[in-house]
Write a protein that holds these residues in place. Structure first.
Motif, PDB file in Angstrom:
ATOM      1  N   THR A   4      46.037  45.702  32.058  1.00 11.75           N
ATOM      2  CA  THR A   4      46.163  44.291  32.415  1.00 11.75           C
ATOM      3  C   THR A   4      45.391  43.461  31.405  1.00 11.75           C
ATOM      4  OG1 THR A   4      44.233  44.433  33.843  1.00 11.75           O
ATOM      5  CG2 THR A   4      46.357  44.793  34.875  1.00 11.75           C
ATOM      6  N   GLU A   8      44.989  38.093  33.438  1.00 12.59           N
ATOM      7  CA  GLU A   8      45.582  38.635  34.668  1.00 12.59           C
ATOM      8  C   GLU A   8      44.505  39.246  35.562  1.00 12.59           C
ATOM      9  OE1 GLU A   8      48.936  41.900  36.057  1.00 12.59           O
ATOM     10  OE2 GLU A   8      48.794  41.330  33.937  1.00 12.59           O
ATOM     11  N   PHE A   9      43.547  39.899  34.938  1.00 13.69           N
ATOM     12  CA  PHE A   9      42.444  40.483  35.705  1.00 13.69           C
ATOM     13  C   PHE A   9      41.669  39.405  36.456  1.00 13.69           C
ATOM     14  CE2 PHE A   9      37.931  41.647  35.892  1.00 13.69           C
ATOM     15  CZ  PHE A   9      38.010  42.760  36.726  1.00 13.69           C
ATOM     16  N   ILE A  10      41.368  38.298  35.761  1.00  7.68           N
ATOM     17  CA  ILE A  10      40.649  37.189  36.397  1.00  7.68           C
ATOM     18  C   ILE A  10      41.455  36.629  37.555  1.00  7.68           C
ATOM     19  CG2 ILE A  10      39.732  34.853  36.032  1.00  7.68           C
ATOM     20  CD1 ILE A  10      38.026  37.019  34.765  1.00  7.68           C
ATOM     21  N   ASN A  11      42.757  36.483  37.370  1.00  2.00           N
ATOM     22  CA  ASN A  11      43.614  35.977  38.454  1.00  2.00           C
ATOM     23  C   ASN A  11      43.602  36.927  39.649  1.00  2.00           C
ATOM     24  OD1 ASN A  11      44.346  33.654  37.122  1.00  2.00           O
ATOM     25  ND2 ASN A  11      46.149  34.582  36.162  1.00  2.00           N
ATOM     26  N   GLN A  12      43.620  38.220  39.403  1.00  2.00           N
ATOM     27  CA  GLN A  12      43.582  39.192  40.490  1.00  2.00           C
ATOM     28  C   GLN A  12      42.242  39.134  41.228  1.00  2.00           C
ATOM     29  OE1 GLN A  12      44.496  42.981  38.729  1.00  2.00           O
ATOM     30  NE2 GLN A  12      46.667  42.503  38.452  1.00  2.00           N
ATOM     31  N   VAL A  13      41.174  38.971  40.476  1.00  2.00           N
ATOM     32  CA  VAL A  13      39.850  38.860  41.100  1.00  2.00           C
ATOM     33  C   VAL A  13      39.776  37.618  41.972  1.00  2.00           C
ATOM     34  CG1 VAL A  13      37.398  38.477  40.632  1.00  2.00           C
ATOM     35  CG2 VAL A  13      38.653  40.194  39.313  1.00  2.00           C
ATOM     36  N   ARG A  14      40.283  36.509  41.473  1.00  2.00           N
ATOM     37  CA  ARG A  14      40.276  35.275  42.268  1.00  2.00           C
ATOM     38  C   ARG A  14      41.117  35.426  43.535  1.00  2.00           C
ATOM     39  NH1 ARG A  14      40.868  30.803  37.465  1.00  2.00           N
ATOM     40  NH2 ARG A  14      38.682  30.871  36.819  1.00  2.00           N
ATOM     41  N   GLU A  16      41.720  38.186  45.193  1.00  2.00           N
ATOM     42  CA  GLU A  16      40.989  39.041  46.136  1.00  2.00           C
ATOM     43  C   GLU A  16      39.811  38.287  46.745  1.00  2.00           C
ATOM     44  OE1 GLU A  16      41.730  42.084  47.349  1.00  2.00           O
ATOM     45  OE2 GLU A  16      43.588  41.919  46.225  1.00  2.00           O
ATOM     46  N   ALA A  17      39.142  37.457  45.953  1.00  2.00           N
ATOM     47  CA  ALA A  17      37.990  36.703  46.452  1.00  2.00           C
ATOM     48  C   ALA A  17      38.411  35.701  47.522  1.00  2.00           C
ATOM     49  CB  ALA A  17      37.287  35.993  45.302  1.00  2.00           C
ATOM     50  N   ARG A  18      39.639  35.188  47.431  1.00  2.00           N
ATOM     51  CA  ARG A  18      40.131  34.252  48.454  1.00  2.00           C
ATOM     52  C   ARG A  18      40.330  34.936  49.809  1.00  2.00           C
ATOM     53  NH1 ARG A  18      44.418  33.013  45.004  1.00  2.00           N
ATOM     54  NH2 ARG A  18      43.518  31.988  43.215  1.00  2.00           N
ATOM     55  N   LYS A  19      40.458  36.257  49.823  1.00  2.00           N
ATOM     56  CA  LYS A  19      40.681  37.001  51.070  1.00  2.00           C
ATOM     57  C   LYS A  19      39.387  37.266  51.832  1.00  2.00           C
ATOM     58  CE  LYS A  19      44.614  39.488  49.109  1.00  2.00           C
ATOM     59  NZ  LYS A  19      45.126  40.827  48.751  1.00  2.00           N
TER      60      LYS A  19
END
Length: 65
Positions: A4, A8-14, A16-19
């Motif tokens: 990735t 894309e990694f930063i977007n995935q982290v964000r 997950e953090a919203r959950k």
């Protein structure tokens, strides 16, 4: 395994953090109180066990004198 990009990694982290669901102040207080109570009970239990073992070891060493 697919690689990735950093973006894309930063977007995935964000995403997950919203959950994350943070506990309320009351839940945190209740959990803290329960941890303190259980810690105190365990400390008293281990104090009792240590006292009994100390008495047994002292008695056994007095037999060796």
């Amino acid at each position: 395994m697919a690689k990735t990009s950093p973006a894309e990694f930063i977007n995935q982290v964000r995403a997950e953090a919203r959950k994350i669901v943070w506990p309320t102040g009351r839940e945190t207080l209740q959990t803290t109180i329960m941890v303190l109570i259980m810690t105190t009970i365990l400390a008293l239990f281990f104090l009792g066990v240590d006292t009994v073992f100390n008495a047994i070891v002292s008695w056994l060493t007095s037999l060796a004198r």
